[in-house]
Design a protein around this motif. Structure first.
Motif, mmCIF file in Angstrom:
data_model
loop_
_atom_site.group_PDB
_atom_site.id
_atom_site.type_symbol
_atom_site.label_atom_id
_atom_site.label_comp_id
_atom_site.label_asym_id
_atom_site.label_seq_id
_atom_site.Cartn_x
_atom_site.Cartn_y
_atom_site.Cartn_z
ATOM 1 N N HIS A 58 0.834 -1.203 0.000
ATOM 2 C CA HIS A 58 0.000 0.000 0.000
ATOM 3 C C HIS A 58 0.868 1.252 0.000
ATOM 4 O O HIS A 58 0.621 2.194 -0.771
ATOM 5 N N ALA A 59 1.872 1.284 0.847
ATOM 6 C CA ALA A 59 2.742 2.459 0.933
ATOM 7 C C ALA A 59 3.537 2.648 -0.359
ATOM 8 O O ALA A 59 3.753 3.780 -0.801
ATOM 9 N N ASN A 62 1.301 4.090 -2.926
ATOM 10 C CA ASN A 62 0.882 5.431 -2.512
ATOM 11 C C ASN A 62 2.030 6.437 -2.549
ATOM 12 O O ASN A 62 1.830 7.624 -2.312
ATOM 13 N N PHE A 119 -5.752 5.727 -2.369
ATOM 14 C CA PHE A 119 -4.314 5.809 -2.149
ATOM 15 C C PHE A 119 -3.839 7.231 -1.854
ATOM 16 O O PHE A 119 -2.640 7.478 -1.751
ATOM 17 N N GLN A 121 -2.872 10.547 0.127
ATOM 18 C CA GLN A 121 -2.306 10.796 1.450
ATOM 19 C C GLN A 121 -3.088 11.853 2.217
ATOM 20 O O GLN A 121 -2.967 11.953 3.425
ATOM 21 N N ASN A 174 -11.980 9.275 2.086
ATOM 22 C CA ASN A 174 -10.948 8.344 2.538
ATOM 23 C C ASN A 174 -10.413 8.751 3.902
ATOM 24 O O ASN A 174 -10.468 9.924 4.282
ATOM 25 N N PRO A 176 -6.916 8.589 5.541
ATOM 26 C CA PRO A 176 -5.490 8.268 5.401
ATOM 27 C C PRO A 176 -4.909 7.552 6.617
ATOM 28 O O PRO A 176 -3.890 6.873 6.500
ATOM 29 N N GLY A 178 -6.095 5.023 7.910
ATOM 30 C CA GLY A 178 -6.232 3.592 7.656
ATOM 31 C C GLY A 178 -7.488 2.964 8.197
ATOM 32 O O GLY A 178 -7.946 1.947 7.693
ATOM 33 N N ASP A 212 -7.169 1.679 4.668
ATOM 34 C CA ASP A 212 -5.989 1.148 3.984
ATOM 35 C C ASP A 212 -6.171 -0.334 3.684
ATOM 36 O O ASP A 212 -7.113 -0.973 4.146
#
Length: 227
Positions: A58-59, A62, A119, A121, A174, A176, A178, A212
């Protein structure tokens, strides 16, 4: 040992063909994307090192261009290729929604939204605009940053709905952090917007929150939508 010397069922490409993509680890999937390794490392070993460097898949997906290109074995060409793959995935899910009934398949909606804003941030708030059959007309990102009732203006949401001639909407944003579970602010904001939309005879069907690792939360599925 080179990947070509591995047993056929252990090589990422052959493994995918025999058992399907779900059978592959994150490192194996990433190795197929990388295609080749670097000196002293196979593509799978490089992929695992990259996952260790970024923390998780994921990171890595992203990461911005600078973060991505600084990692060993990556570069601008791979960054462009990755973004193209992600955009194709988003358009794939979007085309499915435009052909089908969005509201009866929240998982399909969530998959599309994950590829659209999952995705990011920064927190983003958007609206899925639907016609009378609940088919997708368009998806609009209206606000970015910390979401509050003061920051998300109902008039902007209503203007977008009227401009697109939508008869129903699905709200989304979203997290961020998670965790996709709604906060008290999320619940209050949903009620405020739902009440405003009711005044122009537009139904607010759901509010989907993205976390996430593909996690998501549907307020409609959890009976949290205003009545």
């Amino acid at each position: 040992m080179a990947i070509s010397d591995w047993h056929e069922h252990d090589r990422p490409r052959e493994k995918l063909l025999h058992f399907g993509p779900a059978a592959l680890s994150d490192a194996e999937l990433l190795a197929i994307f990388l295609r080749v390794g670097v000196k002293g490392q196979s593509a799978v070993e490089l992929a695992q090192n990259l996952l260790n460097h970024f923390g998780n898949l994921h990171a890595l997906l992203n990461s911005n261009e600078n973060e991505f290109c600084e990692a060993k074995g990556l570069g601008q060409a791979k960054f462009v290729q990755l973004k193209a793959i992600l955009e194709m995935s988003r358009r794939h899910f979007e085309s499915g929604l435009k052909k089908g009934d969005a509201f009866t398949d929240p998982e399909a909606v969530a998959n599309y939204l994950i590829h659209s804003i999952g995705f990011q941030q920064r927190e983003q708030f958007g609206v899925l605009l639907l016609d009378q059959q609940h088919h997708l007309i368009a998806f609009e990102v209206l606000f970015k940053g910390s979401l509050t009732q003061a920051g998300v203006h109902p008039r902007e949401v209503l203007k977008t709905v009227l401009d697109q001639h939508a008869t129903a909407v699905i709200l989304t944003h979203n997290h961020p952090s998670g965790n996709p579970n709604p906060s008290r602010t999320d619940l209050e904001l949903t009620r405020t917007l739902s009440d405003a939309l009711t005044l122009i005879e537009v139904r607010c069907l759901d509010h989907i929150i993205l976390g996430d690792f593909g996690r998501w939360h549907s307020m409609a599925q959890h009976n949290q939508m205003p009545v």
